[in-house]
Write an enzyme that holds these catalytic residues in place. Structure first.
Site, PDB file in Angstrom:
ATOM      1  N   ARG A   1       0.899  -1.214  -0.014  1.00 48.70           N
ATOM      2  CA  ARG A   1      -0.015   0.038   0.027  1.00 48.70           C
ATOM      3  C   ARG A   1       0.804   1.295  -0.056  1.00 48.70           C
ATOM      4  NH1 ARG A   1      -1.722   1.578   6.180  1.00 48.70           N
ATOM      5  NH2 ARG A   1      -0.320   0.246   7.156  1.00 48.70           N
TER       6      ARG A   1
ATOM      7  N   GLU B   1     -18.669   3.415   0.112  1.00 47.61           N
ATOM      8  CA  GLU B   1     -17.910   2.743  -1.042  1.00 47.61           C
ATOM      9  C   GLU B   1     -18.632   2.350  -2.285  1.00 47.61           C
ATOM     10  OE1 GLU B   1     -18.380   1.953   2.153  1.00 47.61           O
ATOM     11  OE2 GLU B   1     -16.472   2.330   3.040  1.00 47.61           O
TER      12      GLU B   1
ATOM     13  N   PHE C   1     -14.457  -3.798   1.627  1.00 51.04           N
ATOM     14  CA  PHE C   1     -15.308  -2.952   1.361  1.00 51.04           C
ATOM     15  C   PHE C   1     -15.571  -2.620  -0.364  1.00 51.04           C
ATOM     16  CE2 PHE C   1     -13.512  -1.128   5.499  1.00 51.04           C
ATOM     17  CZ  PHE C   1     -14.681  -2.109   6.151  1.00 51.04           C
TER      18      PHE C   1
ATOM     19  N   HIS D   1      -5.396  -3.637   2.473  1.00 54.40           N
ATOM     20  CA  HIS D   1      -5.818  -4.318   3.814  1.00 54.40           C
ATOM     21  C   HIS D   1      -6.508  -5.613   3.228  1.00 54.40           C
ATOM     22  CE1 HIS D   1      -4.716  -0.330   5.258  1.00 54.40           C
ATOM     23  NE2 HIS D   1      -4.781  -0.684   6.368  1.00 54.40           N
TER      24      HIS D   1
ATOM     25  N   ASP E   1      -7.368  -5.781  13.514  1.00 60.64           N
ATOM     26  CA  ASP E   1      -8.910  -5.303  13.278  1.00 60.64           C
ATOM     27  C   ASP E   1      -9.730  -6.607  13.242  1.00 60.64           C
ATOM     28  OD1 ASP E   1      -8.422  -2.698  13.575  1.00 60.64           O
ATOM     29  OD2 ASP E   1      -8.363  -2.284  11.442  1.00 60.64           O
TER      30      ASP E   1
ATOM     31  N   ARG F   1      -1.264  -4.561   3.959  1.00 59.74           N
ATOM     32  CA  ARG F   1      -1.060  -3.639   4.916  1.00 59.74           C
ATOM     33  C   ARG F   1       0.384  -3.582   5.510  1.00 59.74           C
ATOM     34  NH1 ARG F   1      -2.471  -3.970  11.379  1.00 59.74           N
ATOM     35  NH2 ARG F   1      -2.072  -1.771  12.029  1.00 59.74           N
TER      36      ARG F   1
END
Lengths: 260, 303
Positions: free
Chosen positions: B5, B52, B77, B103, B111, B161
């Site tokens: 990322r 989104e 998402f 992610h 998370d 990530r």
């Protein structure tokens, strides 16, 4: 065009819609007939094809779209009767493989976001032109419409002109019974939009409403009160004609009524 | 060490002076790293907020207007929340949008399962005309993104990530390509994204034990390099896949599909086995699900 010429054009487009759906033996006459006066004004009076763009967010009204495209020479008129047939390019819902169509649609609630994207591109490039977007009153039950309404407000997309084809009916009944879609003006105003309410079958009112958006500094929505199935007596305000083809007898009667 | 990322964020700043480039985000700019672009080109960074579906629709409108569009949110998402928009607007409208989903996988770590998308390869792979890429390091991330910029049609780029070791320097990448490391005959490990470096570690340690395997980086998941998959199946003994994704519909399934058609052979799959993810440090989560060099080595040593 004069108002009379626009009205006559809309009548001919209504005949195309009914004939197309009759030949296809399926399709959506009710909503196509309710939005066609607005689309007639757009395609035959107000839209500059070099600058402006159109998004049919309520994609099931493809017959209205295809009839308009044929009437301005984007597709051959004789192709209209191939709608929904296996060897035709005229899919049941709009595909942007069809000449004159910028974006595919049919899954409801998505067109306003795309219109915003097109409007942002114009804003970034300092280009002229409006993005017109046709929404259904049932369609705005989709949450994404309100996501897009916020985005248009955030970026002051005053080049967006949305119509709500407010015919009051959706598949399962009236929009009030199914979801309680009320206070549309207040809803859009609360989202920061410039709101006008008009009779969606009054050509002059449609023209004036579009002209009124010229000096707007906000995104624009024109809530157009319409009659589902407008122009064919037995289809008017009948929820059953949302997505059904006329039989031979009904077809003949409809065409006769639309010939006057 | 760099996350894919972060490499994406760097790439955006490197191409940012092109006025046609527009970057969109949905309130995750600091996490997806599009904030790096935003800092330098705020007028061309569109943040639609936590929306989104609107993100993808707006991106499509820009792309259909001729813009070079990169749209980002978390994989969960993009592939989950906005699936219909990706299918019906981005793909069916033949837009050139670049959907850069960060992610992805259980690499998300702390998370936990709601944010660990282990289905996105499967979801994106079945969409007609969609091309799917998953880079394994920073260099390949930038090379793949620069290919995507000029590639027609919708693209899904799967990014992660956490920091990964740099594997590449000036190798060539292309749509439908792969990279094979080694020419061993004892087996092949097919990997993608974060599992490529894990497979390379396993390859090194196996070599010390006299077991010589190949590692194939399937950075282009769709289209996939069928020829290379078949070549490795013919030339090497044991076939293993490893991915930070469900073994249902991921590269394990894709490799199996290719071989079923062209060169039937057993494939052993390492991945998330029809279960949700788990909170924890990402390295611990990888251990929990067997996404480790030890697990790969075990496949070759057990017999």
């Amino acid at each position: 065009m004069t108002i009379e010429e626009l009205e006559n054009r809309a009548r001919l487009l209504r005949k195309d819609i009914v004939e197309m759906i009759y030949n296809a033996k399926s399709g959506h006459p009710g909503g196509s007939l309710s939005c066609i006066d607005i689309m007639t004004v757009l395609f035959h009076e107000k839209m500059n094809m070099d600058e402006d763009r159109f998004v049919l967010s309520k994609g099931h009204c493809a017959p209205a779209y295809y009839a308009c495209l044929a009437s301005i020479g984007k597709i051959p008129h004789e192709d209209l009767n191939t709608l929904r047939k296996i060897d035709s390019y005229l899919e049941g819902h709009p595909s942007n493989k069809i000449n004159g169509i910028d974006v595919s649609s049919g899954s409801l609630g998505q067109g306003l976001s795309v219109a915003n994207g097109m409007a942002l591109a114009k804003q970034l490039d300092g280009e002229r032109g409006k993005i017109y977007c046709m929404l259904g009153d049932g369609e705005i039950e989709e949450g994404q419409i309100w996501e897009a309404a916020m985005t248009a407000n955030k970026y002051s997309l005053n080049n967006v002109v949305a119509f709500v084809d407010y015919n009051g009916l959706q598949i399962d009944g009236s929009i009030m019974d199914v979801k309680g879609v009320n206070n549309l003006k207040e809803k859009f105003e609360a989202f920061g939009w410039n709101v006008q309410e008009i009779n969606g079958h009054d050509m002059q009112a449609i023209i004036d409403a579009i002209d009124n958006t010229n000096d707007s500094d906000k995104p624009n929505v024109i809530i157009a009160k319409t009659i589902k199935g407008k122009g064919v007596s037995f289809m008017e305000n009948q929820v059953g004609w949302h997505g059904k083809a006329p039989n031979e007898e009904e077809y003949k009667q409809a065409m006769e009524e639309l010939s006057k | 060490m760099i996350s894919t990322r972060k490499a994406y964020g760097e790439f955006l700043t490197e191409i940012g002076d092109n006025p046609d480039v527009v970057v969109l985000d949905a309130d995750l700019a600091a996490a997806t790293k599009t904030d790096m672009f935003k800092k330098e080109y705020p007028e061309r960074h569109i943040d639609v907020g936590i929306a989104e579906q609107d993100l993808v629709g707006t991106a499509v409108g820009l792309a259909l207007s001729g813009k070079t569009v990169f749209a980002s949110t978390f994989a969960m998402f993009m592939a989950g929340r906005a699936y219909d928009q990706v299918r019906n607007m981005a793909a069916y409208s033949h837009s050139n949008v670049n959907l850069c989903a960060t992610h992805a996988g259980v690499m998300v770590g702390e998370d936990g399962p709601t944010h660990q998308c282990i289905e996105d390869i499967a979801i994106m792979n079945v969409i007609p005309t969609m091309k799917v890429f998953c880079p394994a390091d920073g260099v390949s991330t930038k090379k793949i993104l620069s290919i995507c910029m000029n590639e027609d049609g919708p693209k899904y780029i799967r990014l992660g990530r956490s920091d990964l070791p740099e594997l590449y320097t000036d190798e060539e990448f292309h749509v439908g390509g792969s990279h094979t490391c080694g020419d061993g005959k004892d087996g092949t490990v097919f990997a993608t994204g974060s599992t490529v470096s894990i497979a390379l570690e396993a390859q090194n340690e196996l070599k010390e034990k006299g077991i010589n395997i190949r590692v194939v980086d399937l950075y282009s998941i769709k289209p996939v390099d069928k020829e290379e998959i078949v070549r490795c199946a013919k030339e090497t003994e044991k076939l293993v896949t490893i991915e930070d994704h469900s073994i249902i519909g991921g590269i394990g399934s894709i490799v199996s599909d290719v071989l079923t058609e062209l060169y039937p052979k057993k494939v052993e799959k390492i991945g998330i086995n029809d279960t949700f993810g788990k909170s924890g440090k990402w390295t611990e989560v990888y251990k929990y699900f067997g996404l480790t060099k030890e697990n790969i080595m075990y496949k070759f040593i057990q017999e």
